[in-house]
Design an enzyme around this catalytic site. Structure first.
Site, PDB file in Angstrom:
ATOM      1  CD  GLU A  21     -11.999  -5.807   6.267  1.00 37.92           C
ATOM      2  OE1 GLU A  21     -10.924  -6.388   7.116  1.00 37.92           O
ATOM      3  OE2 GLU A  21     -11.839  -5.386   5.095  1.00 37.92           O
TER       4      GLU A  21
ATOM      5  CD  GLU B 117     -11.486  -0.838   1.342  1.00 34.92           C
ATOM      6  OE1 GLU B 117     -10.126  -0.470   2.377  1.00 34.92           O
ATOM      7  OE2 GLU B 117     -11.458  -1.924   0.992  1.00 34.92           O
TER       8      GLU B 117
END
Length: 347
Positions: free
Chosen positions: A167, A172
């Protein structure tokens, strides 16, 4: 940091928080570049540079405007990271105006309807590309991004059977933090050098062990030193471009402010070798990228509270509790993605 396991370890990453309520989140609209200013698929007519001789990349997939949602899956149901949201199907999201296109900008948002009871959930959106990749250059132009008390947005890529296919977290954070975080999660050992001087990236090293497991699922990554990299600062500056290059040799991430987007990106002839130092980077010298990161689909979502934002709320500078923040819709007026385009390139 998209935790996928049912065993959750709260290893919180540092958060630079802004106390109190943010200013009007859309007061920055006048600084947003028009879609036509950001992208010229035929090339940059105002420049005499022939970018085609410098770039090894060509457009494979381009997501923009009214057709944006055609090539994305809407993931409905509860949030695997235990956020207080109900993800909506495409039909539900379009009907409720949680996903729409306005003036060429693709918007994803959360429900900002009535005040909720304690521990109530709000409708939100999580979408993933129908296509997956084992390499490529991915360029995303954001007009604005979500932020606010209780809000946990992410633009990321992920493979099946987490974390074994890896990932990459590109944009974020949680609440009102000021600095973006770039994180790699792997299922096999992939350790960054503990001395950041040996890494070709200017971001601040946060943690060096990339392997995610039940006892430690932080992943390895970097914090952006600029307060225009996330949330209110990012939006006030007019958004910008996030580009990441993923291949057998490395994973690199660049962030370009609105006024510093390279001309070769505007011309759709990107040449990463001509760009400045990336903000985050992982090398095949210390990680077998071909084994660690595979079959990556792009994902965009907005969740509320959950495995990271919930425990981090006490450090956020926000009043009350995370559940109380969700209940009050005025806390969520800036919980919106505004996407000018996302383009995938192959060499």
């Amino acid at each position: 940091m998209r935790l996928r396991t049912t065993t959750v370890v709260f290893c919180l990453l540092p958060i630079t928080a802004l106390a109190g309520k943010a200013r009007d989140p859309f007061a920055f609209r006048v600084r947003h570049a028009k879609r036509s200013d950001n992208l010229n698929i035929q090339g940059n007519s105002s420049s005499t540079v022939d970018y085609s001789t410098n770039s090894t990349y060509h457009v494979q997939v381009h997501y923009e405007g009214e057709s944006f949602f055609n090539d994305w899956n809407f993931e409905s149901g509860s949030d695997p990271t235990h956020g207080l949201v109900n993800y909506q199907s495409r039909g539900q999201a379009l009907a409720k105006k949680l996903a729409y296109v306005k003036d060429g900008v693709t918007v994803l948002t959360v429900d900002t309807g009535p005040t909720l009871p304690a521990n109530g959930k709000r409708d939100s959106v999580r979408i993933a590309t129908k296509q997956a990749w084992n390499a490529g250059l991915f360029i995303a132009d954001f007009a604005y991004m979500p932020y606010g008390c209780s809000v946990w947005p992410a633009y990321w890529s992920v493979g099946p059977n987490w974390p074994n296919s890896g990932e990459i977290d590109i944009l974020e954070g949680v609440h009102n933090q000021a600095h973006n975080q770039y994180t790699l999660h792997t299922g096999i050992p992939c350790d960054l050098p503990s001395d950041s001087k040996n890494i070709d990236a200017f971001g601040n090293l946060m943690w060096y062990k990339c392997q995610s497991q039940p006892t430690d699922n932080r992943g390895c990554g970097f914090s952006d030193p600029s307060d225009e990299s996330y949330g209110a600062g990012f939006n006030t500056a007019g958004g910008g471009v996030l580009a990441h290059e993923y291949n057998s040799d490395h994973i690199k991430i660049w962030r370009f402010p609105r006024d510093k987007i390279p001309d070769d990106i505007k011309a759709q002839k990107p040449n990463p070798s001509s760009w400045p130092q990336p903000v985050a980077a992982w090398s095949s010298q210390y990680c077998d990228i071909d084994k660690a990161v595979t079959q990556q689909s792009l994902v965009l979502d907005i969740t509320l509270c959950g495995d990271w934002a919930g425990p981090a709320f006490g450090q956020s500078g926000c009043p009350g509790t995370c559940q109380q923040a969700i209940a009050d819709p005025s806390n969520l007026v800036a919980a919106k993605w505004g996407i000018n385009y996302i383009t995938v390139f192959q060499s």
